[in-house]
Scaffold this motif. Structure first.
Motif, short mmCIF file in Angstrom:
data_model
loop_
_atom_site.label_atom_id
_atom_site.label_comp_id
_atom_site.label_asym_id
_atom_site.label_seq_id
_atom_site.Cartn_x
_atom_site.Cartn_y
_atom_site.Cartn_z
N SER A 11 0.93 -1.15 0.00
CA SER A 11 -0.03 0.04 0.01
C SER A 11 0.89 1.15 0.00
O SER A 11 2.33 1.24 0.33
CB SER A 11 -0.80 0.06 1.35
N THR A 12 0.29 2.41 -0.31
CA THR A 12 1.15 3.60 -0.41
C THR A 12 1.24 4.15 0.78
O THR A 12 1.77 5.33 1.10
CB THR A 12 0.75 4.56 -1.41
N GLY A 13 0.16 4.12 2.07
CA GLY A 13 0.12 4.62 3.07
C GLY A 13 -0.62 5.81 3.18
O GLY A 13 -1.02 6.50 1.92
N ARG A 14 -1.02 6.49 3.93
CA ARG A 14 -1.94 7.73 4.12
C ARG A 14 -1.24 9.02 3.77
O ARG A 14 -1.78 9.93 3.23
CB ARG A 14 -2.63 7.87 5.45
N ARG A 15 0.33 9.09 4.38
CA ARG A 15 0.79 10.38 4.29
C ARG A 15 1.55 10.51 2.85
O ARG A 15 2.26 9.45 2.39
CB ARG A 15 1.98 10.37 5.41
N PRO A 16 1.35 11.66 2.24
CA PRO A 16 2.17 11.86 0.97
C PRO A 16 3.63 11.67 1.14
O PRO A 16 4.54 11.19 0.01
CB PRO A 16 1.61 13.14 0.52
N HIS A 18 5.33 9.23 2.47
CA HIS A 18 5.75 7.78 2.14
C HIS A 18 5.96 7.64 0.65
O HIS A 18 7.07 6.92 0.29
CB HIS A 18 4.90 6.88 2.72
N ARG A 19 5.07 8.00 -0.07
CA ARG A 19 5.33 7.93 -1.54
C ARG A 19 6.49 8.78 -2.19
O ARG A 19 7.20 8.21 -2.77
CB ARG A 19 4.01 8.42 -2.30
#
Ligand code: AMP
Length: 194
Positions: A11-16, A18-19
């Motif tokens: 998954s990319t996670g909720r916070r930008p 992380h991406r």
């Protein structure tokens, strides 16, 4: 170091952040001439890292079990794709192909891969460097638990030191490159330890 194995979320996670950190880390690997070895998914942070490596002209090698290919989770544009039968074969081949390991934020799969490779190092089965990219303090709770293991006598301090940690991609790559390959103190020194 020719190839680095990256464990990270599907998954990319909720916070930008992380991406963005995954993108930056992949691009930096390619700039440094380091190939990527990873779980071959096109999803989540895995896909972000692979696209960043490939977009910057780098090499991305994926290792994936047939069952995940059948679910159409394999990245279609990799330099090389190894399809294996089981998750165990996947982890073993990723470990063989890489000269070092880094975990980026992720969930159970990422933790499983990170701790297995740490355990193999602790047992002296390999001497490759292992790092954690601590994006936005994501791994602080995990590091607190690791330190708790040391203070409670379940983990040797020298084994804790195997895990190189930085919030910064460049800093982490430098730490990995500087780390001398040393076989760790065997976990079992004498019967008192058991
Ligand atoms: P997780 O952290 O639970 O999202 O799991 C991510 C890690 O497990 C990755 O480093 C992969 O090697 C593996 N993995 C989990 N899900 C997938 C997927 N859908 N496709 C490919 N690999 C996956």
């Amino acid at each position: 170091m020719n190839r680095l194995c990256v464990f990270c979320g599907s998954s990319t996670g909720r916070r930008p952040e992380h991406r963005e950190a995954a993108r930056r880390f992949g691009a930096l690997m390619a700039e440094r001439g380091m190939g990527l070895v990873f779980g071959a998914g096109h999803v989540g942070l895995m896909g972000v890292v692979a696209d960043a490596v490939l977009g910057a002209g780098g090499e991305a090698i994926g290792v994936i079990p047939q069952a995940l290919v059948d679910k159409e989770l394999a990245h279609g544009g990799l330099t090389k794709l190894h399809v294996v039968d089981t998750m165990h074969q996947r982890k073993a081949l990723m470990a063989d192909l890489a000269d070092g390991f880094v975990a980026l934020p992720g969930g159970f799969g990422t933790a499983d891969e990170l701790f297995e490779i740490l355990t193999w190092a602790q047992l002296g089965l390999h001497a490759k460097p292992i790092g954690l990219l601590n994006v936005a303090g994501f791994f602080d709770p995990l590091l607190a638990w690791v330190d708790h293991c040391v203070s409670e006598g379940f983990l040797r301090p020298e084994h804790r030191e195997m895990l190189l940690v930085s919030a910064d991609s460049e800093g982490l790559l430098e730490m990995l490159l500087r780390r001398k390959p040393t076989i760790q103190t065997p976990k079992w020194i004498d019967s008192q330890d058991r």
